[in-house]
Design a protein around this motif. Structure first.
Motif: not given
Length: 458
Positions: A1-5, A29, A31, A128, A130
């Motif tokens: 899973m990848t999340r972008r900030f 945004s 993290a 994960e 980021l």
């Protein structure tokens, strides 16, 4: 899973949460990744717990001196469990406040875990990924553990594990005669332990001028702390449940035996397990992240703040790192870390407040100096408080009249030094300072007098 900030902050020490707040305040945004406790060194194992202990130790010390003030206090006892409970409560409140603040930012995510770079714009945390346009490293430092002979055969404490003790040591041996070691030495002596300080150098706090070092040693020895300098071959061996520490000093017994040993011989940056190679971030030979004047690393979108960059080792310098970076990124400023005037304090009692160059450092840099110095016995406030140890010392360039530095070792020294810090920041001269009208009776009121009495006998 990848999340972008928009940004990722690694570490929730002094600079990290503030940086997150600036991004969140701009609607971006962010993290914040923290593998241990929010608040970093200062809140959890540094300033907050140690200065809480200093306060308890001072209360015990003052109670023992009650008769000096015409007060009958009776026998003085120390409840170490209660002292520690007070410390933990204050630490817990501070940490909870920071956690609540971060949680209240709608565009900020606090992620628990260990961050490692997997690419210049990406870190991995617990499986994960980021990703962010900008990444800020604020991972702090930890106690250095040199390879002393016999160290693997005994149990030693660091500034972190010492705070976990639930009983007062019978005899605490402190290896390291500088800031962390001396603060703990005096605290535990005042709380009732026998204490010995071992220092490899010829004198304590060797970065200071000799007169400062000698005065600090005299203060500690007057309270019953044994000091052993010139320790040429520090080594360890078990002696039953105790620890024998080899000293090999020029005088005195060749060994010291204690129930507990604190190693306080320096700090090491927490950079060895961040995967910096994967991002191309350069470190120096000691592991500190290399940064420029704007605190950018060798990768322009990655910044290093706080102890891990080797440009300061204090809470206030870490926070100032944040201020510099935030001003440059958000306000169009061009602030530089080299514009910062060095200032710090040593929280023995009485404390040492320091700013700028010492006399020795100023001379080493080619300055021809004028020096002003007055003992605290000349300060009305110190006399009235019954705390006259120490002195005020200022260093001035002879040709330009520029204030180069100052040391205030004495009651309130950590506060009174701020007048000199602010004068230096404003570019005021020694002559300017002599015209200051200070409040009586305070410690600060003697500082203009000291500037007006350069090169005069104490």
């Amino acid at each position: 899973m990848t999340r972008r900030f928009d940004a990722v902050v690694i570490g929730a020490g002094q600079a990290g949460p503030a940086m997150a707040g600036r991004f969140a305040g701009a609607g971006k945004s962010v993290a914040v990744v923290e593998r241990e406790r929010v608040g970093g060194t200062c809140v959890n194992v540094g300033c907050t717990p140690t200065k809480t202990l200093v306060a308890s130790a001072y209360a015990a010390h003052l109670a023992r001196r009650a008769a000096d003030y015409g007060v009958s206090a009776g026998p003085v006892g120390v409840d170490f469990a209660a002292v520690r409970a007070r410390m933990l409560a204050i630490v817990g409140d501070k940490r909870a406040g920071l956690e609540s603040w971060l949680a209240g930012m709608p565009t900020c995510a606090l992620i628990r875990g260990h961050a490692r770079f997997v690419a210049p714009h990406a870190v991995e945390v617990g499986g994960e990924t980021l990703e962010a346009e900008q990444i800020f490293i604020n991972v702090g430092a930890r106690a250095a553990i040199p390879d002393f002979p016999g160290l693997d055969r005994v149990r030693v404490l660091t500034n972190t594990s010492l705070l976990d003790l639930d009983a007062l040591p019978r005899h605490l041996v402190v290896v390291g005669g500088s800031y962390i070691g001396l603060e703990f030495a005096q605290v535990f002596r005042r709380l009732g332990a026998e204490v010995t300080v071992i220092e490899k150098a010829p004198r304590l706090v060797a970065r200071e001028d000799p007169d400062v070092s000698e005065a600090i040693r005299a203060i500690l020895e007057a309270e019953g702390i044994a000091v052993r300098c010139d320790a040429e071959c520090i080594r360890f061996a078990p002696q039953g449940t105790d620890v024998e520490v080899g000293v090999d000093c020029r005088g005195g017994a060749p060994t010291v035996v204690g129930s507990h040993v604190l190693l306080a011989v320096g700090r090491k940056p927490n950079t060895d397990d961040l995967g910096l190679d994967a991002a191309g971030v350069a470190v120096d030979g000691r592991g500190f992240i290399v940064v420029d004047d704007a605190l950018r690393t060798s990768v322009p979108h990655i910044f290093a703040l706080g102890d891990c960059n080797g440009r300061g080792a204090f809470t206030h310098t870490a926070y100032n790192d944040y201020e510099i970076v935030a001003a440059n990124l958000f306000d169009g400023a061009t602030r530089k870390v080299t514009d910062r005037i060095p200032a710090y304090a040593l929280y023995v009692d009485p404390p040492l407040g320091r700013v700028g160059l010492s006399e020795a450092d100023a001379k080493a840099r080619g300055h021809v100096v004028r020096v002003g110095k007055r003992p605290m016995t000349r300060v009305a406030r110190a006399i009235e408080k019954g705390e006259t140890q120490g002195f005020i010392k200022v260093v001035v360039d002879r040709d330009s009249d520029a204030i180069l530095g100052a040391a205030i070792l004495g009651v309130g020294g950590d506060e009174a030094i701020h007048g000199v810090i602010e004068a230096m920041a404003a570019g005021r001269t020694a002559t300017d300072y002599t015209r200051v009208v200070a409040i009586h009776p305070t410690v600060s009121e003697l500082v203009p007098t000291v500037f007006g009495a350069l090169d005069q006998p104490c």
